[in-house]
Design an enzyme around this catalytic site. Structure first.
Site, PDB file in Angstrom:
ATOM      1  N   ASP A  51      39.934  33.890  16.149  1.00 27.91           N
ATOM      2  CA  ASP A  51      39.714  35.734  14.731  1.00 27.91           C
ATOM      3  C   ASP A  51      39.652  36.851  15.958  1.00 27.91           C
ATOM      4  O   ASP A  51      40.414  37.787  15.927  1.00 27.91           O
ATOM      5  CB  ASP A  51      38.535  35.533  14.339  1.00 27.91           C
ATOM      6  N   TYR A  76      32.319  29.868  11.078  1.00 20.97           N
ATOM      7  CA  TYR A  76      33.155  30.328   9.580  1.00 20.97           C
ATOM      8  C   TYR A  76      32.413  29.388   8.380  1.00 20.97           C
ATOM      9  O   TYR A  76      32.528  29.341   7.068  1.00 20.97           O
ATOM     10  CB  TYR A  76      34.609  30.199   9.100  1.00 20.97           C
ATOM     11  N   ASP A 120      43.310  39.444  17.431  1.00 20.66           N
ATOM     12  CA  ASP A 120      43.346  40.601  16.817  1.00 20.66           C
ATOM     13  C   ASP A 120      43.914  41.163  18.129  1.00 20.66           C
ATOM     14  O   ASP A 120      44.764  42.306  18.595  1.00 20.66           O
ATOM     15  CB  ASP A 120      42.646  41.029  15.933  1.00 20.66           C
ATOM     16  N   LYS A 163      33.479  28.746  25.153  1.00 18.89           N
ATOM     17  CA  LYS A 163      32.707  28.897  25.705  1.00 18.89           C
ATOM     18  C   LYS A 163      31.185  28.040  26.599  1.00 18.89           C
ATOM     19  O   LYS A 163      30.065  27.990  26.085  1.00 18.89           O
ATOM     20  CB  LYS A 163      31.994  29.569  24.533  1.00 18.89           C
ATOM     21  N   ASP A 166      35.416  34.827  26.644  1.00 19.82           N
ATOM     22  CA  ASP A 166      35.104  36.829  27.894  1.00 19.82           C
ATOM     23  C   ASP A 166      35.866  36.650  28.126  1.00 19.82           C
ATOM     24  O   ASP A 166      36.274  37.962  28.989  1.00 19.82           O
ATOM     25  CB  ASP A 166      33.259  36.903  28.270  1.00 19.82           C
TER      26      ASP A 166
HETATM   27  C1  IPM Z   1      41.748  37.104   9.554  1.00 20.00           C
HETATM   28  C2  IPM Z   1      41.357  37.663   8.663  1.00 20.00           C
HETATM   29  C3  IPM Z   1      39.563  37.395   7.855  1.00 20.00           C
HETATM   30  C4  IPM Z   1      39.300  35.913   9.082  1.00 20.00           C
HETATM   31  C5  IPM Z   1      39.031  37.680   7.035  1.00 20.00           C
HETATM   32  C6  IPM Z   1      39.477  38.371   6.729  1.00 20.00           C
HETATM   33  C7  IPM Z   1      37.895  36.979   5.842  1.00 20.00           C
HETATM   34  O1  IPM Z   1      40.272  38.771   9.637  1.00 20.00           O
HETATM   35  O2  IPM Z   1      42.443  36.097   8.422  1.00 20.00           O
HETATM   36  O3  IPM Z   1      41.738  37.008  10.661  1.00 20.00           O
HETATM   37  O4  IPM Z   1      38.075  36.624   9.788  1.00 20.00           O
HETATM   38  O5  IPM Z   1      40.048  35.324   9.263  1.00 20.00           O
HETATM   39 MG    MG Z   2      40.733  38.666  11.361  1.00 25.60          MG
END
Ligand code: IPM
Ligand code: MG
Length: 364
Positions: free
Chosen positions: A248, A143, A252, A192, A224
């Protein structure tokens, strides 16, 4: 004199202002009940800041955030700014504030509450009892490495460098061990290492730090494989620690085990008690302004703020209890409702939480 805390509030874009408004109401009630004062200062971030200030992270926003004890953020982003160049995208505001405030430790709990088992897309026997935390490194890796875009005679080339310093790895690994120590004492470090040099350094540092935490079991898992295990048998996890981009993605995925990303809170912590708190979900531009977004992730983020940055554990517990009581009573916003025709709106959900909270005396 009453104890005063300063909270910077950055509602952001899309549903951000609606959900943050409910969390602020909850904090105001907490202040009243606990006999403290919260001073809120509002700032712009993301797309709204691009429109008004020409930058996703105005200096003024950073200044008021730095003066605060904690920051409460809604969400950033929307289709309006999707075609903007990288530095003028709403997301750049979020990345910028994380870096500028040194928020290196992103804590994303995914807990399956019994009343929401039906909301998950996975089988109840797989997800019931899931209680894990993803600890994501937030200010390093791909990032924040060097980015380049250039043309050659064979076409365009793009580069995103993934870079980690030993010190950056060590501090996030330590945070994770500390968290695991207070839970089931099982830490899985995800990397990884079969491919990436940065992952091999990650693993080496994790092993070194582990010596200081003999009471916590450390294992390593390739990313993975972890993605697979998270849907196959999520109950095996207690605390997962990983680098920025893997975190990230995995956070999710972990979020969806619990049914709705609309329920999940997160904390992004600096050294010490300072932190920024935001829901894991995004700005949901498709439902913005309709008053139907789920405010619970933001309200639960406010609870994390109370606990981590202000040391108000009793108040945090009370807010969390109020949220679960409302769900147990059967109230649902559209994202977690099995019968959408009975779904309630953002403000109504906020009001129900306030009503529950007002029944709970807070002895801070
Ligand atoms: C998160 C989001 C952010 C990230 C984006 C909006 C930049 O997906 O906080 O997980 O990738 O960190
Ligand atoms: Mg995210």
């Amino acid at each position: 004199m009453k104890q005063t805390y300063r909270i910077a509030v950055l509602p952001g874009d899309g549903i951000g202002p609606e959900i943050v408004a409910e969390a602020v109401k909850v904090l105001n009630l907490v202040a009243e009940q606990a006999g403290v004062t919260f001073e809120f200062s509002y700032g712009r971030i993301g797309g709204i800041a691009i429109d008004t200030d020409g930058t996703p992270l105005p200096e003024e926003t950073l200044t008021l955030s730095k003066k605060a004890d904690a920051v409460l953020l809604g969400a950033v982003g929307g289709p309006k700014w999707d075609q903007n160049p990288g530095h003028l995208r709403p997301e750049a505001g979020l990345l910028g504030i994380r870096k500028a405030l040194g928020l290196f430790a992103n804590i994303r709990p995914a807990t399956m509450h019994p009343v929401l088992v039906e909301a998950s897309s996975l089988k109840p026997e797989v997800v019931s009892g899931v209680d894990l935390i993803v600890v994501r490194e937030l200010t390093g890796g791909i990032y924040f490495g060097e980015k380049k875009r250039y043309s050659t005679e064979h076409g365009e080339v793009a580069l995103d460098q993934c870079i980690y310093h030993e010190t950056e790895i060590e501090r996030i690994i330590r945070v994770s061990f500390e968290i695991a120590r207070k839970r089931q004492k099982r830490l899985v470090s995800v990397d990884k290492a079969n491919v990436l040099e940065s992952s091999r350094l990650w693993r080496k540092v994790a092993e070194r730090v582990a010596v200081d935490y003999p009471d916590v079991e450390l294992t390593h898992m390739l990313v993975d494989s972890c993605a697979m295990q998270l849907v196959r048998a999520p109950k095996q996890f207690d605390v997962i620690v990983t680098e920025n981009m893997f975190g990230d993605i995995l956070s999710d995925q972990a979020a969806m085990l619990t049914g709705s990303i609309g329920m999940l809170a997160s904390a992004s912590l600096a050294e010490g008690s300072f932190g920024l708190y935001e829901p894991v979900h995004g700005s949901a531009p498709d439902i913005a302004g309709q008053g139907i977004a789920n405010p619970l992730a933001t309200i639960l983020s406010a609870a994390m703020l109370l606990r981590h940055s202000l040391g108000m554990d009793a108040a945090a517990d009370a807010v969390e209890r109020a949220v679960w009581a409302v769900l147990e009573a059967g109230h649902r916003t559209g994202d977690i409702a099995s019968d959408r025709s009975k779904a309630i709106g953002t403000e109504e959900m906020g009001q129900l939480v306030l009503a529950e909270l007002s029944k709970q005396p807070i002895h801070q």
